[in-house]
Scaffold this motif. Sequence first.
Motif, mmCIF file in Angstrom:
data_model
loop_
_atom_site.group_PDB
_atom_site.id
_atom_site.type_symbol
_atom_site.label_atom_id
_atom_site.label_comp_id
_atom_site.label_asym_id
_atom_site.label_seq_id
_atom_site.Cartn_x
_atom_site.Cartn_y
_atom_site.Cartn_z
ATOM 1 N N THR A 292 -68.703 -0.538 18.688
ATOM 2 C CA THR A 292 -69.047 -1.764 19.449
ATOM 3 C C THR A 292 -70.757 -1.897 20.004
ATOM 4 O O THR A 292 -71.543 -2.840 19.958
ATOM 5 N N LEU A 293 -70.571 -1.041 21.591
ATOM 6 C CA LEU A 293 -71.316 -1.054 22.159
ATOM 7 C C LEU A 293 -72.495 -0.695 21.806
ATOM 8 O O LEU A 293 -73.866 -1.155 21.955
ATOM 9 N N ILE A 294 -72.235 0.693 20.724
ATOM 10 C CA ILE A 294 -73.453 1.018 20.552
ATOM 11 C C ILE A 294 -74.746 -0.041 19.199
ATOM 12 O O ILE A 294 -75.586 -0.385 19.090
ATOM 13 N N ALA A 295 -73.246 -1.243 18.521
ATOM 14 C CA ALA A 295 -73.900 -2.015 17.266
ATOM 15 C C ALA A 295 -74.733 -3.069 18.460
ATOM 16 O O ALA A 295 -75.353 -3.362 17.606
ATOM 17 N N GLY A 296 -73.923 -3.658 19.931
ATOM 18 C CA GLY A 296 -74.646 -4.626 19.756
ATOM 19 C C GLY A 296 -76.317 -4.289 20.785
ATOM 20 O O GLY A 296 -76.648 -4.735 20.412
ATOM 21 N N VAL A 297 -76.104 -2.749 21.330
ATOM 22 C CA VAL A 297 -77.082 -2.134 21.126
ATOM 23 C C VAL A 297 -78.455 -2.809 20.346
ATOM 24 O O VAL A 297 -79.342 -2.426 19.890
ATOM 25 N N PHE A 298 -78.124 -1.914 19.310
ATOM 26 C CA PHE A 298 -78.331 -1.777 17.878
ATOM 27 C C PHE A 298 -78.704 -3.521 17.588
ATOM 28 O O PHE A 298 -80.733 -3.537 17.008
#
Length: 414
Positions: A292-298
Amino acid sequence: MRFLFDSDTWQEIYGSIRKNKVRTAITIIGVLWGIFLLVVLLGAARGLENSFNKLFGNFATNSVFVWTQSTDTPFKGFQEGRRFRLTMNDIDVLKSEYADEIKLLAPRNQTNNLIIKDFKSGNFQVSGDYPVLDQIQKKQLIYGRFLNGNDILNKAKVAVISEDMYKQLFDKDEMPIGQYIKINAIGYQVIGVYKRSNTIDFDGDCAYIPFTTFKKVYNTANKVDWMMITANEGTNIEQMEKDVLLTLKGLHKVHPEDERAFGSVNLGKEIGKVTGFLVGMQFLTWFVGIATLIAGVFAIGNILLITVKERTKEIGIRRALGATPKSIRQQIILESVFLTTIAGMLGIIFGSTVLYAIDSAFGQGEDATLINPTVNIPIILIAFATLIVLGTLIGLIPAHMATVVKPIEALREE
């Protein structure tokens, strides 16, 4: 680092965010949700682990309990359905053959009896035990002490009773230590009162008397009702259980494949299942949280790419006025890090608030289901630092796109 303290830089970042309020808010929420989930799920997993630790806390967790039932297979002239009992000889053999594997072994005898104190009485369980029981299943004493070696040696008529038994048999605030109760019409001096565990409890409200005294009073000879075995650290508890049962089958002429003759509970095995579940839950928590963090950063990277495209003309003017590619790149990266930092801090704050609420609602009292649901500060710092690094890396993409724009082409952009 001077650009960090340049007011113009921050004014431009503020202006960019202000122009895209909704888009920026949605992007921040995406990153916030990721670290929020990570904090809450890790905290809940820790609370669940603490609850299981409390549940098994009074027991040596690498323990096996063994008792006899009835056979289901004829063997060596004995018919199916034969009943038999463990003996002290079994205890001696197990201690000898498994000296390296067995740490503690407690033979036990139990019965129910009327217990009387003056004009008060109640029907309770009476258990003949050795002092080693207190090491396998720790008793929380309110008054006095537990059984000791001298009690066993002298076949002393002493008893350790539960708090509920004390309340039922004694007057309020009456000191029980040194007073006498009658079990099976025989007087026993009370030497201890224990608080009954509200977790795993095999005995309930029980009066513990020396094993040797029980043997003499109830004429049990060398018979044993059941035994509790604790393995040394590093011992394969499941293999030890199999070996012990096979040895006992040999001693009592029971068919090796008879599954009914002995009953057993492997606490270590059951706890292993729980531990495996907790490890799996923590792995899932990390996976979901980081994904979820990675998705948010993208999402931040995407919003900045859109922002760069919308500001193409502005960037061209700045380039024409002498702004260097480095300064433009730094501004875009700083904007990415700023958004990531704000989202991360808000996620940690909201996550901590939710964990506090969970602790208040479910972590208090004797029946708490999630005890102290917290996350270690180093884990929070690592997650936050990772978020910042990802925010920096993802900011490099729109930053590069901004610097490759040629001023003359940017000025032509409509």
